[in-house]
Design an enzyme around this catalytic site. Structure first.
Site, PDB file in Angstrom:
ATOM      1  N   HIS A  17      34.566  48.168  37.330  1.00 45.62           N
ATOM      2  CA  HIS A  17      34.569  49.617  37.586  1.00 45.62           C
ATOM      3  C   HIS A  17      34.767  50.371  36.262  1.00 45.62           C
ATOM      4  CE1 HIS A  17      36.235  48.405  41.748  1.00 45.62           C
ATOM      5  NE2 HIS A  17      35.048  48.922  41.979  1.00 45.62           N
ATOM      6  N   LYS A  41      36.970  49.644  55.827  1.00 45.43           N
ATOM      7  CA  LYS A  41      37.919  48.835  55.046  1.00 45.43           C
ATOM      8  C   LYS A  41      39.377  49.144  55.365  1.00 45.43           C
ATOM      9  CE  LYS A  41      34.919  47.890  51.127  1.00 45.43           C
ATOM     10  NZ  LYS A  41      34.623  48.103  49.700  1.00 45.43           N
ATOM     11  N   ARG A  94      25.283  45.857  40.817  1.00 48.80           N
ATOM     12  CA  ARG A  94      25.552  44.584  40.134  1.00 48.80           C
ATOM     13  C   ARG A  94      24.489  43.552  40.402  1.00 48.80           C
ATOM     14  NH1 ARG A  94      30.752  43.853  43.207  1.00 48.80           N
ATOM     15  NH2 ARG A  94      29.399  45.041  44.573  1.00 48.80           N
ATOM     16  N   SER A 132      36.509  43.593  44.176  1.00 44.23           N
ATOM     17  CA  SER A 132      37.949  43.724  44.419  1.00 44.23           C
ATOM     18  C   SER A 132      38.451  42.656  45.380  1.00 44.23           C
ATOM     19  CB  SER A 132      38.258  45.121  44.954  1.00 44.23           C
ATOM     20  OG  SER A 132      37.802  46.089  44.045  1.00 44.23           O
TER      21      SER A 132
END
Ligand code: COA
Length: 166
Positions: A17, A41, A94, A132
């Site tokens: 990040h 989440k 990514r 994460s």
């Protein structure tokens, strides 16, 4: 004044990040790292904890970059971005696996706020495998995550899981 929002759950913020944040701060006059809610989440860190970790990580990694700040919001990203006078939303890409979800979100956000442009940036190759969840998982099992996250984050993870390394 070109303002960009970099939204995310940041549970916790990682070096991947931070790489995107640094690239954004070179492209825009101001970058707001915005802690958002993803209804899918259930974060490990509370919202105040995640915001504090973003602030500490920015102070640790980019003390000289004065055009980056952290904030948190509830509600729709586009409404927050427009209220802040932003013209862009930054997202990291990514791998191809990110693409479909990101494409869907960008198109929906453009439908909701046509003047807001989503900009995709690629992090350095060394961060393409990072997320994460992996960081939380490594820390949960006592692995040292230094090198993947700023010091403030590795310390917070250690405390969270009450891990004694030695
Ligand atoms: N380096 C390392 N990891 C990265 C990364 C990078 N450069 N970019 C993304 N990731 C990881 C994150 O750590 C996260 O990992 P995890 O799923 O294992 O926790 C994952 O990729 C997803 O990234 P993140 O930025 O956290 O996406 P998100 O899905 O949590 O965020 C929001 C999506 C919060 C931006 C989106 O839900 C939102 O805008 N919410 C507000 C409400 C709204 O407007 N909803 C309508 C959207 S159309």
């Amino acid at each position: 004044m070109k303002i960009a929002i970099y939204p995310g759950t940041f549970d916790p913020i990682t070096n991947g990040h931070l790489d995107i944040i640094a690239r954004s701060s070179e492209l825009f006059d101001e970058v707001i790292v915005a802690l958002a809610r993803n209804s899918q989440k259930s974060p490990l860190f509370t919202e105040p904890e995640r915001l504090m970790l973003i602030e500490r990580s920015l102070a640790e990694c980019y003390p000289e970059r004065t055009n980056i700040r952290a904030d948190a919001f509830h509600g729709l990203l586009v409404e927050y971005a427009v209220a802040k006078g932003a013209t862009a939303v930054v997202r990291g890409l990514r791998a191809m696996s990110d693409f479909e979800y990101e494409f869907q979100m960008a198109l929906m956000n453009r439908k909701l706020a046509p003047a807001l442009t989503t900009v995709f940036l690629m992090p350095h190759e060394e961060y393409t495998y990072l997320n994460s969840t992996i960081i939380r998982e490594l820390a949960r099992y006592g692995k040292d995550v230094t090198g993947f996250v700023p010091r403030a984050v590795s310390e917070a993870l250690r405390e969270k899981f009450e891990i004694k390394y030695h």
